[in-house]
Design a protein around this motif. Structure first.
Motif, PDB file in Angstrom:
ATOM      1  N   ALA A  26       0.860  -1.195   0.000  1.00 46.34           N
ATOM      2  CA  ALA A  26       0.000   0.000   0.000  1.00 46.34           C
ATOM      3  C   ALA A  26       0.893   1.242   0.000  1.00 46.34           C
ATOM      4  O   ALA A  26       2.060   1.181   0.416  1.00 46.34           O
ATOM      5  CB  ALA A  26      -0.921   0.002   1.228  1.00 46.34           C
ATOM      6  N   PRO A  27       0.351   2.372  -0.478  1.00 49.57           N
ATOM      7  CA  PRO A  27       1.169   3.589  -0.492  1.00 49.57           C
ATOM      8  C   PRO A  27       1.703   3.926   0.893  1.00 49.57           C
ATOM      9  O   PRO A  27       0.981   3.821   1.896  1.00 49.57           O
ATOM     10  CB  PRO A  27       0.202   4.663  -0.997  1.00 49.57           C
ATOM     11  N   GLY A  28       2.952   4.349   0.932  1.00 49.10           N
ATOM     12  CA  GLY A  28       3.580   4.717   2.197  1.00 49.10           C
ATOM     13  C   GLY A  28       5.063   4.463   2.138  1.00 49.10           C
ATOM     14  O   GLY A  28       5.643   4.243   1.066  1.00 49.10           O
ATOM     15  N   ILE A  29       5.719   4.448   3.323  1.00 52.17           N
ATOM     16  CA  ILE A  29       7.169   4.255   3.412  1.00 52.17           C
ATOM     17  C   ILE A  29       7.449   3.143   4.425  1.00 52.17           C
ATOM     18  O   ILE A  29       6.883   3.151   5.540  1.00 52.17           O
ATOM     19  CB  ILE A  29       7.891   5.545   3.829  1.00 52.17           C
ATOM     20  N   ALA A  30       8.293   2.201   4.046  1.00 52.50           N
ATOM     21  CA  ALA A  30       8.732   1.144   4.955  1.00 52.50           C
ATOM     22  C   ALA A  30      10.238   0.999   4.817  1.00 52.50           C
ATOM     23  O   ALA A  30      10.800   1.156   3.726  1.00 52.50           O
ATOM     24  CB  ALA A  30       8.042  -0.183   4.629  1.00 52.50           C
ATOM     25  N   VAL A  31      10.893   0.727   5.916  1.00 55.59           N
ATOM     26  CA  VAL A  31      12.345   0.513   5.902  1.00 55.59           C
ATOM     27  C   VAL A  31      12.601  -0.985   5.997  1.00 55.59           C
ATOM     28  O   VAL A  31      12.141  -1.650   6.950  1.00 55.59           O
ATOM     29  CB  VAL A  31      13.033   1.255   7.065  1.00 55.59           C
ATOM     30  N   ILE A  32      13.301  -1.532   5.007  1.00 59.68           N
ATOM     31  CA  ILE A  32      13.670  -2.959   4.990  1.00 59.68           C
ATOM     32  C   ILE A  32      15.036  -3.081   5.657  1.00 59.68           C
ATOM     33  O   ILE A  32      15.988  -2.399   5.250  1.00 59.68           O
ATOM     34  CB  ILE A  32      13.708  -3.502   3.553  1.00 59.68           C
ATOM     35  N   ILE A  33      15.112  -3.960   6.683  1.00 61.54           N
ATOM     36  CA  ILE A  33      16.344  -4.115   7.478  1.00 61.54           C
ATOM     37  C   ILE A  33      16.859  -5.535   7.315  1.00 61.54           C
ATOM     38  O   ILE A  33      16.099  -6.502   7.468  1.00 61.54           O
ATOM     39  CB  ILE A  33      16.093  -3.821   8.963  1.00 61.54           C
ATOM     40  N   VAL A  34      18.155  -5.669   6.984  1.00 61.37           N
ATOM     41  CA  VAL A  34      18.806  -6.969   6.976  1.00 61.37           C
ATOM     42  C   VAL A  34      19.787  -6.998   8.152  1.00 61.37           C
ATOM     43  O   VAL A  34      20.531  -6.027   8.369  1.00 61.37           O
ATOM     44  CB  VAL A  34      19.527  -7.234   5.639  1.00 61.37           C
ATOM     45  N   THR A  35      19.767  -8.126   8.938  1.00 59.60           N
ATOM     46  CA  THR A  35      20.599  -8.225  10.153  1.00 59.60           C
ATOM     47  C   THR A  35      21.396  -9.525  10.092  1.00 59.60           C
ATOM     48  O   THR A  35      20.824 -10.612   9.862  1.00 59.60           O
ATOM     49  CB  THR A  35      19.734  -8.230  11.419  1.00 59.60           C
ATOM     50  N   THR A  36      22.721  -9.443  10.310  1.00 58.61           N
ATOM     51  CA  THR A  36      23.560 -10.657  10.297  1.00 58.61           C
ATOM     52  C   THR A  36      23.338 -11.423  11.579  1.00 58.61           C
ATOM     53  O   THR A  36      23.141 -10.843  12.653  1.00 58.61           O
ATOM     54  CB  THR A  36      25.039 -10.297  10.146  1.00 58.61           C
ATOM     55  N   VAL A  37      23.326 -12.761  11.391  1.00 55.06           N
ATOM     56  CA  VAL A  37      23.222 -13.611  12.586  1.00 55.06           C
ATOM     57  C   VAL A  37      24.474 -13.457  13.418  1.00 55.06           C
ATOM     58  O   VAL A  37      24.429 -13.388  14.646  1.00 55.06           O
ATOM     59  CB  VAL A  37      22.983 -15.081  12.160  1.00 55.06           C
ATOM     60  N   ASP A  38      25.611 -13.356  12.726  1.00 55.47           N
ATOM     61  CA  ASP A  38      26.886 -13.184  13.421  1.00 55.47           C
ATOM     62  C   ASP A  38      27.106 -11.686  13.661  1.00 55.47           C
ATOM     63  O   ASP A  38      27.288 -10.916  12.727  1.00 55.47           O
ATOM     64  CB  ASP A  38      28.016 -13.741  12.562  1.00 55.47           C
ATOM     65  N   GLY A  39      27.038 -11.257  14.862  1.00 57.59           N
ATOM     66  CA  GLY A  39      27.362  -9.878  15.221  1.00 57.59           C
ATOM     67  C   GLY A  39      26.182  -8.923  15.205  1.00 57.59           C
ATOM     68  O   GLY A  39      26.297  -7.789  15.673  1.00 57.59           O
ATOM     69  N   GLY A  40      25.076  -9.333  14.629  1.00 64.52           N
ATOM     70  CA  GLY A  40      23.897  -8.443  14.625  1.00 64.52           C
ATOM     71  C   GLY A  40      24.104  -7.159  13.843  1.00 64.52           C
ATOM     72  O   GLY A  40      23.479  -6.133  14.142  1.00 64.52           O
ATOM     73  N   LEU A  41      24.943  -7.195  12.804  1.00 61.25           N
ATOM     74  CA  LEU A  41      25.155  -6.005  11.983  1.00 61.25           C
ATOM     75  C   LEU A  41      23.974  -5.820  11.032  1.00 61.25           C
ATOM     76  O   LEU A  41      23.349  -6.807  10.599  1.00 61.25           O
ATOM     77  CB  LEU A  41      26.457  -6.138  11.192  1.00 61.25           C
ATOM     78  N   THR A  42      23.675  -4.519  10.696  1.00 61.30           N
ATOM     79  CA  THR A  42      22.483  -4.241   9.890  1.00 61.30           C
ATOM     80  C   THR A  42      22.812  -3.336   8.704  1.00 61.30           C
ATOM     81  O   THR A  42      23.790  -2.592   8.718  1.00 61.30           O
ATOM     82  CB  THR A  42      21.389  -3.560  10.727  1.00 61.30           C
ATOM     83  N   ALA A  43      21.913  -3.470   7.719  1.00 59.81           N
ATOM     84  CA  ALA A  43      21.886  -2.541   6.573  1.00 59.81           C
ATOM     85  C   ALA A  43      20.423  -2.298   6.233  1.00 59.81           C
ATOM     86  O   ALA A  43      19.567  -3.149   6.523  1.00 59.81           O
ATOM     87  CB  ALA A  43      22.637  -3.119   5.375  1.00 59.81           C
ATOM     88  N   THR A  44      20.113  -1.113   5.671  1.00 52.04           N
ATOM     89  CA  THR A  44      18.710  -0.764   5.441  1.00 52.04           C
ATOM     90  C   THR A  44      18.490  -0.265   4.016  1.00 52.04           C
ATOM     91  O   THR A  44      19.422   0.220   3.357  1.00 52.04           O
ATOM     92  CB  THR A  44      18.239   0.322   6.407  1.00 52.04           C
ATOM     93  N   CYS A  45      17.241  -0.385   3.578  1.00 56.77           N
ATOM     94  CA  CYS A  45      16.788   0.189   2.304  1.00 56.77           C
ATOM     95  C   CYS A  45      15.408   0.796   2.542  1.00 56.77           C
ATOM     96  O   CYS A  45      14.491   0.092   3.012  1.00 56.77           O
ATOM     97  CB  CYS A  45      16.718  -0.890   1.217  1.00 56.77           C
ATOM     98  N   THR A  46      15.255   2.083   2.289  1.00 57.97           N
ATOM     99  CA  THR A  46      13.970   2.768   2.472  1.00 57.97           C
ATOM    100  C   THR A  46      13.145   2.598   1.213  1.00 57.97           C
ATOM    101  O   THR A  46      13.561   3.022   0.127  1.00 57.97           O
ATOM    102  CB  THR A  46      14.182   4.251   2.765  1.00 57.97           C
ATOM    103  N   VAL A  47      11.992   1.974   1.352  1.00 59.61           N
ATOM    104  CA  VAL A  47      11.122   1.685   0.204  1.00 59.61           C
ATOM    105  C   VAL A  47       9.903   2.605   0.265  1.00 59.61           C
ATOM    106  O   VAL A  47       9.199   2.644   1.279  1.00 59.61           O
ATOM    107  CB  VAL A  47      10.681   0.207   0.205  1.00 59.61           C
TER     108      VAL A  47
END
Length: 555
Positions: free
Chosen positions: A87-108
């Motif tokens: 649906a129209p709007g903004i969501a942030v997609i987050i990927v998190t590593t199992v090792d270390g809990g590091l993250t990266a994001t993509c704003t959709v």
């Protein structure tokens, strides 16, 4: 190293066990960073996007990640990183590593495109000056971008603002168009503008009364107000057509006088029946003037004398129009005071020589009569001087006034000085200035001259004995006492003699030592020649003991 994570959960578990079992025989390599192939993306509703994850170092032993969405009503993400727009709007997609809990994001950002627009109403009639706001209906109704631009095909007929408000300008047709921001969708409304009906509020005629002789005509013009009234039609009537008839053309009628009498010409507006009227009086034919003359062919006056009446004689004597316009060719010599067919002529009070003027009478139909007027000056009876003797101290000036009687006589005189080396006369009228002339250097005795005034006709003279006394110089000062100059510079020095009425006000200039500057012996203009120091000295011509110095340094 880039890898897609496609492993089933069971396989992940087995692999984790194997890795754990093998740890004793391998070196642990930990995840240091995680990134996505894009940090922002835009999707339409129901669109999908696969995100690619990169883990560093590429040989890290545990490359498992988890995916989450901050707003699953807007966009979801599966375990493989595939994003689905909901649906129209903004969501942030987050990927998190199992090792270390590091993250990266993509704003959709999820949008819903406009598939069509429609204007309401489609046809809009307006009266000039009125306004109406158009409505835009979007398909779908929940489209993300509902911004449109508005244009008019003819701004002289109708204009439109950014809010879709249409303003009717003048009669005609114009298309008002709304276009989506991406320019792909548009619709238009046909606007038809009509001018408002403007009622008549008043009517006037260019004149309210008129006089005619039989056979003559008169144009009458009506003005209907306001000037932009819609219906300007009028009707004309004459209350007595036996006195005057009409020839009507729109707002103008021509009145033709038929017979002596009075009639009222009326104009009536078709709108509101408003009226204006002109009362026309018709008389019998006029008797034209064929010629005019004066009761005096010429007049001779002495300056300042009494006035004389000048009367016009008409031919024929019963001429209908006996209106006269009076003129004088020279009002300073002969002024006029008109009173109908008679005019009082008054001569000038003072003339220096016999002078003439022409009096002209003119009828309405252009007939003229001319009388030549001569004004002679009065004879001079006496000439006097305000001072028979004058004493002048040094360089001061004094006025000398003469008087001539009578006032009407020629007031011109000439002045002479018997010795212009003693004093001269400045001016030409009855009052002049006596200006002394500086004596020769060293001459200090009293000097005399005789000032003579003579009337223009040479009949009278008077003299005044002028004595010019010597006034010695008591002091001399300079406007500058020091000067600093560069080679080539030019400077002016000014000397002031005391007292202000000293007989001789000139000075001589010099410098010592010479060669440093040059100085004009008469003007005091200094030019720097060579570096050094010198003294410039001003010496009074009237008293050589009076001097003043200026110290000069040349760089």
């Amino acid at each position: 190293m880039k890898r897609k994570i496609f492993y089933p959960i069971a396989l992940v578990a087995v692999l984790a066990f194997v890795l754990f079992a093998c740890r004793k025989e391998t070196i642990d390599i930990f995840v240091e960073s995680v990134t996505l192939d894009m940090s922002a993306a835009t999707l339409e509703v129901n669109g999908t996007l696969e995100l690619i994850v990169t883990i560093e170092p590429e040989d890290a032993y545990n490359q498992f990640v988890n995916w989450t969405s901050t707003n699953t009503t807007v966009a979801t993400v599966n375990e493989d990183g595939v994003v689905t727009a909901k649906a129209p709007g903004i969501a942030v997609i987050i990927v998190t590593t199992v090792d270390g809990g590091l993250t990266a994001t993509c704003t959709v950002t999820v949008i819903k495109q406009v598939t069509g627009i429609s204007l309401s109403p489609k046809i809009l009639p307006l009266i000039a000056g009125n306004k109406e706001t158009l409505t835009v209906v979007f398909t779908p109704n929940d489209a993300s971008n509902k911004t449109v631009t508005w244009t008019s095909s003819n701004n002289t007929v109708a204009t439109v603002d950014n809010n879709g408000t249409v303003t009717a300008v003048s009669a005609g047709t114009a298309n008002i168009t709304a276009t989506t921001q991406d320019g792909t969708k548009s619709d238009y409304c046909v606007v038809t503008v009509e001018n408002a009906s403007v009622p008549v509020t008043s009517v006037t005629l260019n004149q309210s009364t008129a006089s005619l002789t039989t056979g003559n005509t008169l144009p009458l013009t009506a003005a209907v107000y306001p000037l932009n009234a819609t219906n300007k039609n009028v009707t004309w009537t004459s209350s007595d057509p036996t006195v005057a008839t009409l020839n009507n053309i729109g707002l103008t009628t021509t009145v033709t006088a038929v017979s002596p009498g009075t009639t009222t010409i009326t104009v009536t507006t078709a709108d509101n029946n408003l009226v204006a009227a002109c009362v026309v009086t018709v008389s019998a034919p006029v008797v034209p003037v064929t010629n005019i003359s004066f009761d005096h062919l010429s007049l001779t006056f002495t300056a300042g004398g009494p006035g004389v009446d000048l009367t016009v004689i008409f031919d024929p004597l019963d001429a209908s129009d006996q209106t006269i316009t009076w003129q004088t060719s020279n009002s300073f010599i002969a002024s006029i005071d008109p009173n109908g067919i008679t005019c009082t002529i008054t001569p000038a009070t003072i003339v220096t020589v016999p002078s003439t003027a022409t009096i002209i009478a003119t009828t309405t139909n252009g007939k003229t009569a001319i009388c030549n007027v001569t004004v002679n000056p009065l004879t001079v009876t006496s000439l006097t001087l305000e001072h028979p003797t004058l004493t002048i101290n040094g360089s001061e000036t004094k006025p000398l006034k003469a008087s001539i009687s009578p006032n009407g006589a020629n007031q011109n005189v000439t002045w002479t000085s018997s010795d212009p080396t003693v004093a001269t006369v400045s001016g030409t009228g009855l009052t002049v200035e006596i200006i002394p002339v500086a004596p020769a250097i060293g001459y200090t005795a009293d000097r005399t001259t005789t000032i003579t005034v003579t009337t223009a006709d040479g009949s009278h003279t008077k003299t005044c004995l002028v004595t010019v006394k010597y006034v010695d110089v008591s002091g001399l000062t300079l406007d500058k006492t020091t000067l600093v100059l560069d080679e080539g510079d030019i400077e002016s020095l000014e000397a002031t003699i005391s007292p202000v009425n000293a007989s001789i006000k000139t000075v001589r200039w010099g410098s010592s030592p010479i060669g440093v500057v040059s100085v004009s012996s008469t003007t005091g203009v200094v030019m720097a020649i060579a570096s050094g120091s010198t003294t410039i000295t001003a010496t009074s011509d009237g008293n050589s003991l009076k001097t003043a110095d200026c110290a000069v340094t040349v760089n």
